[in-house]
Write a protein that holds these residues in place. Structure first.
Motif, mmCIF file in Angstrom:
data_model
loop_
_atom_site.group_PDB
_atom_site.id
_atom_site.type_symbol
_atom_site.label_atom_id
_atom_site.label_comp_id
_atom_site.label_asym_id
_atom_site.label_seq_id
_atom_site.Cartn_x
_atom_site.Cartn_y
_atom_site.Cartn_z
ATOM 1 N N ALA A 32 -2.462 6.572 2.926
ATOM 2 C CA ALA A 32 -2.835 6.094 4.178
ATOM 3 C C ALA A 32 -2.607 6.791 5.326
ATOM 4 O O ALA A 32 -3.548 7.114 6.296
ATOM 5 C CB ALA A 32 -2.148 4.565 4.526
ATOM 6 N N PRO A 36 2.022 4.659 1.565
ATOM 7 C CA PRO A 36 2.035 5.113 3.138
ATOM 8 C C PRO A 36 1.389 6.633 2.960
ATOM 9 O O PRO A 36 0.694 6.945 3.708
ATOM 10 C CB PRO A 36 3.320 5.064 3.389
ATOM 11 N N GLU A 39 -1.533 -2.454 6.460
ATOM 12 C CA GLU A 39 -1.898 -1.076 6.388
ATOM 13 C C GLU A 39 -2.957 -0.739 7.624
ATOM 14 O O GLU A 39 -2.946 0.578 8.034
ATOM 15 C CB GLU A 39 -2.741 -0.882 5.229
ATOM 16 N N PHE A 60 0.719 -1.256 0.055
ATOM 17 C CA PHE A 60 0.110 0.021 -0.040
ATOM 18 C C PHE A 60 0.822 1.145 -0.081
ATOM 19 O O PHE A 60 1.943 1.148 0.380
ATOM 20 C CB PHE A 60 -1.037 -0.253 1.124
ATOM 21 N N TYR A 75 -1.022 0.201 10.497
ATOM 22 C CA TYR A 75 -0.189 1.135 10.374
ATOM 23 C C TYR A 75 -1.071 2.570 10.585
ATOM 24 O O TYR A 75 -0.735 3.406 11.054
ATOM 25 C CB TYR A 75 0.323 1.317 8.705
ATOM 26 N N ARG A 76 -2.124 2.606 9.920
ATOM 27 C CA ARG A 76 -3.205 3.721 10.244
ATOM 28 C C ARG A 76 -3.560 3.933 11.472
ATOM 29 O O ARG A 76 -3.594 5.159 12.003
ATOM 30 C CB ARG A 76 -4.365 3.447 9.519
ATOM 31 N N GLN A 89 5.490 2.614 -2.358
ATOM 32 C CA GLN A 89 4.511 1.659 -1.587
ATOM 33 C C GLN A 89 5.497 0.789 -0.703
ATOM 34 O O GLN A 89 6.834 0.592 -0.655
ATOM 35 C CB GLN A 89 3.910 0.689 -2.537
#
Length: 245
Positions: free
Chosen positions: A80, A77, A135, A75, A138-139, A130
């Protein structure tokens, strides 16, 4: 009864409350107009419902991490992080979040945020990059750090992102009261808060920062603190661009 089961059971009623409040706010032509006081009361209820939902999500992700449950995929970042920022604004700065929804262009949105002391600085080398990580976690990490900075800032907070030797670095800074070095370890302990009567005039860390560090370490990274009393704080997330197998 296991804690994860209780958390799942709580998510449904909280979602129902949130949906009901949103409906009253957003469909006044159907359910009746609201006075300014009623609108403000409902918006306050909505923000607190979102806080409760975020807390439950945080607890779930911590439990999944400790159980070794990871969902890693590629993904970008930067988007995100921007999504985590928007979600944090919904909870911490509802009026600004509402205004932000009117901006489709990212540059215009960032300009609006900067006018309110919310800065996002991305190194050029990271713009189209990426990473291969979880994810959702991470968020969650970045969102916790952003909400903490928003809570403690005086005038500004900044999210600075860069990629160094296959390591993603996200530094979240604020110009708040800072944290005395002797209290740095405490802010990462679950349910611990720095007492307002202590020499560190900063409180409200609770589970958020502890959760951020737990999640980061489960992904092969870490969250570290740089701060002195009276000089603001920087929480720095370091994360391998590819989850170590």
């Amino acid at each position: 009864i296991e804690i994860p089961f209780l958390i799942h059971e709580l998510k449904d009623p909280i979602s129902i409350i949130e949906t009901g409040v949103r409906t009253l706010l957003e469909k006044q032509e159907k359910f009746g107009s609201l006075t300014p006081k009623q609108t403000n009361t409902l918006k306050r209820a909505l923000r607190n419902t979102q806080k409760a939902r975020a807390m439950l999500s945080n607890l779930l992700e911590i439990g999944r991490s400790e159980a070794g449950c990871l969902v890693c995929d590629q993904f970008a970042p930067v988007p995100a992080t921007f999504k985590a920022l928007r979600e944090a604004l919904e909870i911490m700065m509802g009026a600004l979040a509402d205004e932000l929804k009117e901006y489709d262009n990212e540059d215009d949105a960032l300009k609006l945020l900067s006018e309110h002391g919310v800065l996002l600085v991305v190194a050029p080398s990271l713009a189209n990059s990426q990473i291969d990580q979880d994810e959702v976690k991470y968020r969650q990490i970045v969102g916790n750090l952003i909400k903490n900075a928003m809570h403690h800032r005086n005038r500004w907070m900044e999210v600075r992102m860069e990629l160094n030797d296959e390591t993603l670095v996200v530094a979240v800074s604020d110009d708040g009261p800072g944290i005395d070095p002797e209290h740095h370890e405490m802010v990462f302990k679950r349910y611990a808060q720095v007492d307002t009567c202590s020499i560190a005039p900063r409180k409200g860390h609770g589970l958020g920062l502890a959760g951020a560090q737990i999640l980061a370490r489960s992904l092969g990274g870490d969250v570290e603190l740089e701060s002195e009393k009276g000089k603001g704080a920087t929480f720095r997330l370091t994360l391998p661009a590819k989850y170590p197998q």
